[in-house]
Design a protein around this motif. Structure first.
Motif, short mmCIF file in Angstrom:
data_model
loop_
_atom_site.label_atom_id
_atom_site.label_comp_id
_atom_site.label_asym_id
_atom_site.label_seq_id
_atom_site.Cartn_x
_atom_site.Cartn_y
_atom_site.Cartn_z
N ARG A 3 73.29 -30.15 -93.14
CA ARG A 3 73.75 -30.58 -94.45
C ARG A 3 74.94 -29.74 -94.83
O ARG A 3 74.83 -28.53 -94.99
CB ARG A 3 72.65 -30.43 -95.47
N LEU A 4 76.07 -30.38 -94.97
CA LEU A 4 77.28 -29.67 -95.32
C LEU A 4 77.45 -29.65 -96.83
O LEU A 4 77.25 -30.66 -97.49
CB LEU A 4 78.50 -30.36 -94.70
N VAL A 5 77.83 -28.51 -97.34
CA VAL A 5 78.20 -28.42 -98.74
C VAL A 5 79.59 -29.03 -98.85
O VAL A 5 80.46 -28.76 -98.03
CB VAL A 5 78.23 -26.94 -99.20
N THR A 6 79.79 -29.88 -99.84
CA THR A 6 81.10 -30.47 -100.05
C THR A 6 81.61 -30.09 -101.43
O THR A 6 80.85 -29.77 -102.32
CB THR A 6 81.06 -32.01 -99.94
N TYR A 7 82.91 -30.12 -101.57
CA TYR A 7 83.58 -29.71 -102.80
C TYR A 7 84.47 -30.85 -103.29
O TYR A 7 85.11 -31.52 -102.48
CB TYR A 7 84.44 -28.46 -102.54
N PRO A 8 84.53 -31.07 -104.61
CA PRO A 8 85.36 -32.16 -105.13
C PRO A 8 86.85 -31.80 -105.12
O PRO A 8 87.23 -30.65 -105.33
CB PRO A 8 84.86 -32.31 -106.57
N ILE A 9 87.67 -32.82 -104.88
CA ILE A 9 89.11 -32.61 -105.04
C ILE A 9 89.42 -32.81 -106.52
O ILE A 9 88.62 -33.37 -107.27
CB ILE A 9 89.96 -33.52 -104.13
N ALA A 10 90.58 -32.35 -106.95
CA ALA A 10 90.96 -32.40 -108.35
C ALA A 10 90.91 -33.82 -108.89
O ALA A 10 91.36 -34.75 -108.22
CB ALA A 10 92.36 -31.81 -108.53
N PRO A 11 90.37 -33.98 -110.11
CA PRO A 11 90.32 -35.32 -110.71
C PRO A 11 91.72 -35.90 -110.90
O PRO A 11 92.66 -35.17 -111.18
CB PRO A 11 89.65 -35.10 -112.06
N GLY A 12 91.82 -37.18 -110.72
CA GLY A 12 93.11 -37.86 -110.91
C GLY A 12 94.08 -37.65 -109.78
O GLY A 12 95.25 -38.00 -109.89
N SER A 13 93.59 -37.09 -108.67
CA SER A 13 94.47 -36.79 -107.55
C SER A 13 94.07 -37.55 -106.30
O SER A 13 92.90 -37.63 -105.97
CB SER A 13 94.43 -35.29 -107.20
N ASN A 35 77.10 -20.10 -103.09
CA ASN A 35 77.23 -20.78 -104.38
C ASN A 35 75.87 -21.14 -104.96
O ASN A 35 75.78 -21.80 -105.98
CB ASN A 35 78.07 -22.05 -104.25
N GLY A 36 74.79 -20.73 -104.28
CA GLY A 36 73.45 -20.99 -104.78
C GLY A 36 72.92 -22.37 -104.45
O GLY A 36 71.85 -22.75 -104.89
N GLU A 37 73.65 -23.15 -103.63
CA GLU A 37 73.18 -24.47 -103.25
C GLU A 37 72.25 -24.32 -102.05
O GLU A 37 72.46 -23.48 -101.20
CB GLU A 37 74.36 -25.38 -102.92
N THR A 38 71.20 -25.14 -102.00
CA THR A 38 70.20 -24.99 -100.97
C THR A 38 70.16 -26.22 -100.06
O THR A 38 70.23 -27.34 -100.53
CB THR A 38 68.81 -24.79 -101.60
N ALA A 39 70.04 -25.96 -98.77
CA ALA A 39 69.82 -27.02 -97.79
C ALA A 39 68.41 -26.83 -97.25
O ALA A 39 67.98 -25.72 -97.00
CB ALA A 39 70.84 -26.92 -96.66
N THR A 40 67.67 -27.91 -97.11
CA THR A 40 66.27 -27.83 -96.70
C THR A 40 66.03 -28.66 -95.45
O THR A 40 66.54 -29.76 -95.33
CB THR A 40 65.36 -28.35 -97.83
N ALA A 41 65.22 -28.12 -94.55
CA ALA A 41 64.82 -28.84 -93.35
C ALA A 41 63.30 -28.95 -93.34
O ALA A 41 62.61 -27.99 -93.66
CB ALA A 41 65.28 -28.11 -92.09
N THR A 42 62.77 -30.11 -92.99
CA THR A 42 61.33 -30.28 -92.89
C THR A 42 60.90 -30.09 -91.45
O THR A 42 61.71 -30.02 -90.55
CB THR A 42 60.92 -31.68 -93.39
N ALA A 43 59.60 -30.01 -91.22
CA ALA A 43 59.05 -29.71 -89.91
C ALA A 43 59.59 -30.64 -88.83
O ALA A 43 59.75 -31.84 -89.04
CB ALA A 43 57.53 -29.81 -89.95
N ASP A 44 59.88 -30.04 -87.67
CA ASP A 44 60.32 -30.78 -86.49
C ASP A 44 61.57 -31.63 -86.72
O ASP A 44 61.80 -32.60 -86.02
CB ASP A 44 59.19 -31.66 -85.94
N THR A 45 62.38 -31.27 -87.70
CA THR A 45 63.59 -32.02 -88.01
C THR A 45 64.76 -31.07 -88.05
O THR A 45 64.70 -30.03 -88.68
CB THR A 45 63.49 -32.71 -89.39
N GLU A 46 65.83 -31.42 -87.36
CA GLU A 46 67.05 -30.64 -87.45
C GLU A 46 67.94 -31.29 -88.49
O GLU A 46 68.19 -32.48 -88.45
CB GLU A 46 67.78 -30.61 -86.10
N VAL A 47 68.39 -30.49 -89.47
CA VAL A 47 69.20 -31.02 -90.55
C VAL A 47 70.51 -30.26 -90.58
O VAL A 47 70.54 -29.05 -90.55
CB VAL A 47 68.48 -30.85 -91.91
#
Length: 115
Positions: free
Chosen positions: A33-43, A19-31
């Motif tokens: 990062r989960l992409v999350t998706y919205p549920i339908a509005p009003g639900s 989906n073109g979303e980027t997760a970034t990790a810096t030096a000596d760090t394990e990251v």
């Protein structure tokens, strides 16, 4: 169910999902990062123990919630704000929601099939 983890010894490492979303990790760090998706509005959304409305409700997501999708599996066909589909999203161990209520930007599978 697998969670992709990134580990880097360089100064910065990044990955991009489909989906073109980027997760970034810096030096000596394990990251993780989960992409999350919205549920339908009003639900408020029932989370079930399996891929169908016949499975027991394990919890209810409140309006405005976002969910990770670890894997997807075919199940009972459901109609919702985002169409009619038989795809069910695994959002945690033993927890499923119908993809008809999750805004993924696709009518098809966007995650690996659950095994």
């Amino acid at each position: 169910m697998a969670v992709e983890r990134m580990e880097s010894t360089d100064s910065v490492a990044s990955t991009e999902n489909r989906n073109g979303e980027t997760a970034t990790a810096t030096a000596d760090t394990e990251v993780a990062r989960l992409v999350t998706y919205p549920i339908a509005p009003g639900s408020a959304l029932n989370v079930r123990s399996g891929p169908g409305t016949g499975y027991r409700i394990v919890r209810v997501l409140s309006e405005g919630s976002r969910v990770p999708i670890f894997c997807q599996t075919p199940g009972q066909s459901v109609s919702g704000p985002y169409g009619t589909t038989s795809i069910w999203d695994n959002i945690a161990n033993g927890e499923y929601v119908s993809d008809a209520y999750v805004k993924t930007g696709s009518d098809g599978y966007i995650a690996p099939r659950c095994s």
